[in-house]
Design a protein around this motif. Structure first.
Motif, short mmCIF file in Angstrom:
data_model
loop_
_atom_site.label_atom_id
_atom_site.label_comp_id
_atom_site.label_asym_id
_atom_site.label_seq_id
_atom_site.Cartn_x
_atom_site.Cartn_y
_atom_site.Cartn_z
N GLY A 1 -5.88 0.42 9.63
CA GLY A 1 -5.10 1.23 10.68
C GLY A 1 -3.90 0.84 11.04
N PHE A 2 -3.82 -0.60 11.32
CA PHE A 2 -2.58 -1.09 11.74
C PHE A 2 -1.46 -1.21 10.77
CE2 PHE A 2 -0.29 -5.02 11.95
CZ PHE A 2 0.28 -5.00 13.35
N ALA B 1 -2.79 5.59 1.53
CA ALA B 1 -3.76 5.25 2.51
C ALA B 1 -4.68 6.13 3.31
CB ALA B 1 -2.84 4.37 3.58
N ARG B 2 -4.14 7.55 3.57
CA ARG B 2 -4.96 8.63 4.17
C ARG B 2 -6.18 9.10 3.17
NH1 ARG B 2 -2.17 9.18 8.45
NH2 ARG B 2 -0.03 8.94 8.57
N ARG B 3 -6.11 8.84 1.97
CA ARG B 3 -7.22 9.05 1.07
C ARG B 3 -8.11 8.05 1.20
NH1 ARG B 3 -3.10 10.58 -2.47
NH2 ARG B 3 -4.12 8.95 -3.78
N LEU B 4 -7.87 7.03 1.28
CA LEU B 4 -8.68 5.85 1.04
C LEU B 4 -9.65 5.77 2.24
CD1 LEU B 4 -6.40 2.99 -0.20
CD2 LEU B 4 -8.29 4.18 -1.38
N ILE C 1 3.52 1.07 8.61
CA ILE C 1 4.11 1.93 7.41
C ILE C 1 4.71 3.08 7.86
CG2 ILE C 1 3.80 3.05 5.23
CD1 ILE C 1 1.80 0.84 4.52
N GLY C 2 4.13 3.87 8.72
CA GLY C 2 4.70 4.97 9.02
C GLY C 2 5.99 4.80 9.88
N VAL D 1 -6.87 -8.69 1.60
CA VAL D 1 -6.43 -8.62 2.94
C VAL D 1 -6.48 -7.05 3.35
CG1 VAL D 1 -4.47 -8.99 4.57
CG2 VAL D 1 -5.14 -10.71 2.71
N CYS D 2 -5.64 -6.33 2.38
CA CYS D 2 -5.77 -4.90 2.99
C CYS D 2 -5.40 -4.02 1.59
CB CYS D 2 -4.51 -4.61 3.67
SG CYS D 2 -4.32 -2.96 4.25
#
Lengths: 135, 135
Positions: free
Chosen positions: A80-81, B114-117, A86-87, B127-128
């Motif tokens: 989320g962070f 990211a929104r699809r993950l 990124i946004g 880490v991410c």
DNA sequence: CTAAAGCCTCCTCTGTAGGGGAGAGTCAAG
DNA sequence: CTTGACTCTCCCCTACAGAGGAGGCTTTAG
């Protein structure tokens, strides 16, 4: 098992200075120290190093990367962070790009104007007639 | 006739510190000093200050502006130099803009991905997962 | 055993355009 | 004559990501 800073740097394709710096600012802490104080790293240090570079490559700063890593190390998912970051960074880039583009357009028009001006008719009282102080 | 630094700064709408700095680096030299060492400026200092700001506004750096002014003060017309500078700066800006735009596009695509993950399926060893270490 | 290579910490430097503040001299008005 | 505003020089600080080097241990190969 454990490698020292020189080996990590070489395998990572970077400098010892950089690794030491990453340790110091907390993005890539040495897992432990040898008896004599040498930094010791496991295999995963390489992955973490790559993560840091990947994050830098998309424009994140080391301070932000440190926060992401800290979240992860506290067991939270930093997604989320990261998405937020990124946004925001993308929006900042848009603004910055618009700024630079405006500047470039102004430079181009200055350039065109300058080519039409006769240098010999330059007003000696001005520093340069190409750049307009707008008065 | 001659004004001191405070008056110049106020009339120019800037700070005394800035004027002093411009003096020091040579973009806006004080014409003379009073007996007690105070900087003294004539009316044209105001014009020159405006020129400096105008040049800064189109992206020139103070070091470059100093060179332009030095040319002028040697009696040469800085037009050619300025046109060169402007052309180069515009080209640099183009390159920089392209860089930033590429970065922004990458961020946007990262964002979409990211929104699809699903954050719950985040690999705990990474880490991410949003940021791909390519590898 | 010894020399070289590796590692440590600490300090300074890079570029940009000033800002903040100390300590001291100067100038005008009351 | 004094007070307060103005000015002077000098020095440190900012962001960012390290680079460069000094001086001093430690480790390793021959």
């Amino acid at each position: 098992m454990a490698m020292r800073i020189g080996e990590l740097a070489e395998r990572a394709g970077t400098s010892v200075k950089t690794i030491r710096y990453y340790d110091r600012i907390g993005v890539l802490k040495a897992e432990e120290r040898s008896e004599s104080g040498y930094r010791l790293y496991g295999e995963d240090a390489l992955d973490r190093y790559r993560f840091v570079r990947a994050a830098q490559a998309v424009g994140l700063r080391l301070g932000e990367i440190r926060e992401i890593i800290a979240l992860r190390d506290r067991g939270e998912t930093p997604c989320g962070f990261v998405v937020d970051l990124i946004g925001r960074r993308a929006a900042e880039l848009d603004a910055r790009i618009a700024e630079l583009a405006a500047l470039r357009d102004e430079l181009r028009s200055l350039d065109r104007r300058a080519r039409r001006l006769d240098p010999r008719r330059c007003d000696p009282r001005l520093v340069c007639h190409v750049i307009d102080q707008g008065a």
